[in-house]
Write a protein that holds these residues in place. Sequence first.
Motif, PDB file in Angstrom:
ATOM      1  N   GLU A  28      -6.285 -14.272   4.239  1.00 15.63           N
ATOM      2  CA  GLU A  28      -5.602 -13.140   4.214  1.00 15.63           C
ATOM      3  C   GLU A  28      -4.338 -13.515   3.742  1.00 15.63           C
ATOM      4  OE1 GLU A  28      -7.250 -12.103   8.075  1.00 15.63           O
ATOM      5  OE2 GLU A  28      -9.383 -12.477   7.639  1.00 15.63           O
ATOM      6  N   SER A  32      -2.201 -11.584   1.448  1.00 16.78           N
ATOM      7  CA  SER A  32      -0.870 -10.423   0.761  1.00 16.78           C
ATOM      8  C   SER A  32       0.606 -10.994   0.090  1.00 16.78           C
ATOM      9  CB  SER A  32      -0.542 -10.262   2.439  1.00 16.78           C
ATOM     10  OG  SER A  32      -0.326 -11.360   3.169  1.00 16.78           O
ATOM     11  N   ARG A  41     -11.793  -6.147  -4.153  1.00 17.29           N
ATOM     12  CA  ARG A  41     -11.689  -5.420  -2.951  1.00 17.29           C
ATOM     13  C   ARG A  41     -13.142  -4.401  -3.444  1.00 17.29           C
ATOM     14  NH1 ARG A  41      -8.944  -4.418   1.391  1.00 17.29           N
ATOM     15  NH2 ARG A  41      -6.945  -5.714   0.520  1.00 17.29           N
ATOM     16  N   GLY A  43     -14.331  -1.772  -2.057  1.00 12.47           N
ATOM     17  CA  GLY A  43     -14.346  -0.280  -0.309  1.00 12.47           C
ATOM     18  C   GLY A  43     -12.630  -0.735   0.141  1.00 12.47           C
ATOM     19  N   ARG A  44     -12.940  -0.138   1.016  1.00 13.71           N
ATOM     20  CA  ARG A  44     -11.621  -0.373   2.125  1.00 13.71           C
ATOM     21  C   ARG A  44     -11.731  -1.479   2.299  1.00 13.71           C
ATOM     22  NH1 ARG A  44     -10.182   4.435   5.485  1.00 13.71           N
ATOM     23  NH2 ARG A  44      -7.937   3.372   5.144  1.00 13.71           N
ATOM     24  N   ARG A  45     -12.424  -1.877   2.876  1.00 17.04           N
ATOM     25  CA  ARG A  45     -12.879  -3.945   4.484  1.00 17.04           C
ATOM     26  C   ARG A  45     -13.182  -4.715   3.694  1.00 17.04           C
ATOM     27  NH1 ARG A  45     -12.441  -1.793  10.361  1.00 17.04           N
ATOM     28  NH2 ARG A  45     -10.744  -0.394   9.759  1.00 17.04           N
TER      29      ARG A  45
END
Length: 68
Positions: A28, A32, A41, A43-45
């Motif tokens: 994670e 970033s 990705r 979708g959002r999550r």
Amino acid sequence: MSTSAHTLDTASTTEAATYLGLSPRTLEKWRSTGRGPVYARLGRRLIVYRFEDLDNWVMANRVGGESE
């Protein structure tokens, strides 16, 4: 593979981290900063990694082992 969104050649963040011997939090953080392996990705999550991309990332980050 725990969800129907996964195919045989993709892994969730948790599965990819286990495959690489890392914690999911490390992947994670690397997402970033752009440091880690390629991911998609959906979708959002939902984040998925292709095993081929994980293997390529490992090979691209090898250190030593070559005679100079």
